[in-house]
Write a protein that holds these residues in place. Sequence first.
Motif, mmCIF file in Angstrom:
data_model
loop_
_atom_site.group_PDB
_atom_site.id
_atom_site.type_symbol
_atom_site.label_atom_id
_atom_site.label_comp_id
_atom_site.label_asym_id
_atom_site.label_seq_id
_atom_site.Cartn_x
_atom_site.Cartn_y
_atom_site.Cartn_z
ATOM 1 N N GLU A 1 -20.512 30.305 -33.731
ATOM 2 C CA GLU A 1 -20.773 29.882 -32.361
ATOM 3 C C GLU A 1 -19.820 28.758 -31.960
ATOM 4 O O GLU A 1 -19.679 27.753 -32.666
ATOM 5 C CB GLU A 1 -22.226 29.401 -32.231
ATOM 6 C CG GLU A 1 -22.635 29.054 -30.804
ATOM 7 C CD GLU A 1 -24.099 28.674 -30.700
ATOM 8 O OE1 GLU A 1 -24.909 29.540 -30.304
ATOM 9 O OE2 GLU A 1 -24.438 27.515 -31.047
ATOM 10 N N GLY A 2 -19.164 28.956 -30.817
ATOM 11 C CA GLY A 2 -18.235 27.945 -30.319
ATOM 12 C C GLY A 2 -16.817 28.091 -30.844
ATOM 13 O O GLY A 2 -15.954 27.278 -30.499
ATOM 14 N N PHE A 3 -16.572 29.119 -31.664
ATOM 15 C CA PHE A 3 -15.250 29.330 -32.247
ATOM 16 C C PHE A 3 -14.800 30.765 -32.018
ATOM 17 O O PHE A 3 -15.613 31.684 -31.955
ATOM 18 C CB PHE A 3 -15.261 29.031 -33.749
ATOM 19 C CG PHE A 3 -15.516 27.600 -34.086
ATOM 20 C CD1 PHE A 3 -14.460 26.709 -34.272
ATOM 21 C CD2 PHE A 3 -16.818 27.118 -34.209
ATOM 22 C CE1 PHE A 3 -14.705 25.392 -34.584
ATOM 23 C CE2 PHE A 3 -17.066 25.797 -34.528
ATOM 24 C CZ PHE A 3 -16.002 24.920 -34.710
ATOM 25 N N ASN A 4 -13.503 30.951 -31.886
ATOM 26 C CA ASN A 4 -12.939 32.283 -31.744
ATOM 27 C C ASN A 4 -12.698 32.906 -33.119
ATOM 28 O O ASN A 4 -12.640 32.221 -34.121
ATOM 29 C CB ASN A 4 -11.617 32.220 -30.976
ATOM 30 C CG ASN A 4 -11.791 31.764 -29.548
ATOM 31 O OD1 ASN A 4 -12.784 32.100 -28.894
ATOM 32 N ND2 ASN A 4 -10.842 30.993 -29.045
ATOM 33 N N GLY A 5 -12.546 34.218 -33.124
ATOM 34 C CA GLY A 5 -12.209 34.915 -34.355
ATOM 35 C C GLY A 5 -13.428 35.476 -35.075
ATOM 36 O O GLY A 5 -14.566 35.004 -34.893
#
Length: 354
Positions: free
Chosen positions: A174-178
């Motif tokens: 959550e809150g991060f790409n990839g």
Amino acid sequence: MNREELKKMISLIEDDKLAEAATNPDTADSPDHASLQKTKYPTVRPIWHKTVAVAAAVILVITITFIWSKLSPALIPTQTTITRPVETTTGMTVVAPKWEELEVFEKYTGGAVINGIEYQSSIHELDENLIETKLGDFKLSGQDPYTDKTYEINAAFFRLIDIDPDAVVAVRYEGFNGYYGFFNSTYSFATLGDLINSLNLPKHLQINNIFQHSVWHGDVNKELLRYEYYKLPDPAVIWKQLLAQTDIVNEGEATRAKLGWEVMSISIDYPPAGQKNIGIVLFDNGYLTTNILWSLQSFYIGEDAVLAFKDYVLANGTLEKSIGLNSPVVTTVSESKMTTGESPVQTTQGTTKQ
């Protein structure tokens, strides 16, 4: 210590440090080195050699991974606390990174529980084109090795196209790409065909053109003399010669104590689980094993099949290097062909079944 942390620890050993170890006479004459020459290898090695250009470094990594491979997955704890630098067998010191220095996928690797089974983090980012549908949410945890403080983060897990989610899923923090691969090391494949289909190996299995032939001396009390490294004109031949009989039953851990002497091992990658330089291993008593998903998968293909494949490699392959354990610097290639100092594992293009 879990598998990911051990893999990270080994990867932190720099190649120049390993090369320095090769020039240390204390390493070559150590008890571990002497005993290794008469070791029977009953299990597949979890990773290939850090480099085959430096023989003493090869022995170091084999020793570490052999000890690791003797441990059942159930015996390896999922969490570890490192409160001091870790000393290796060569006297080097590997210091665990500080919490704030880690990427999010390195921090939060625990607590990925799906249907009562905790998946292991591959610490590897996946191709977004592999993502299919969201399957659920969970909280992941991580522990600061210096303060023992535990942290949590929300995350979601996703199905990968044509891969059984009971074996491998993608995770997004959550809150991060990839998206990052998580795998179930306890997944039970009923047959060789089940392994191939559940993991979509025709598409994702990469066969590195590195075929390691183990040369032994003696009948009962064998002595490991040397490793020979071959390349084949078409490494994908293993699909026809080793993986075609898909109805072979997977005997798994039941064979661990009865595997014979290692004849040949083949370096493979399985990117969806973030696995590089793992192996398919052939034994003289007819077994084929692999440590894909970091668990022992065992298939009896027959002694004739093992011998036939070994003979095929020796007859059709190109001998790239020969490492004798009594004379570690022996090689069959000229110095002009060894200018990069890189391992063939790092420089050879993998292949997939077309």
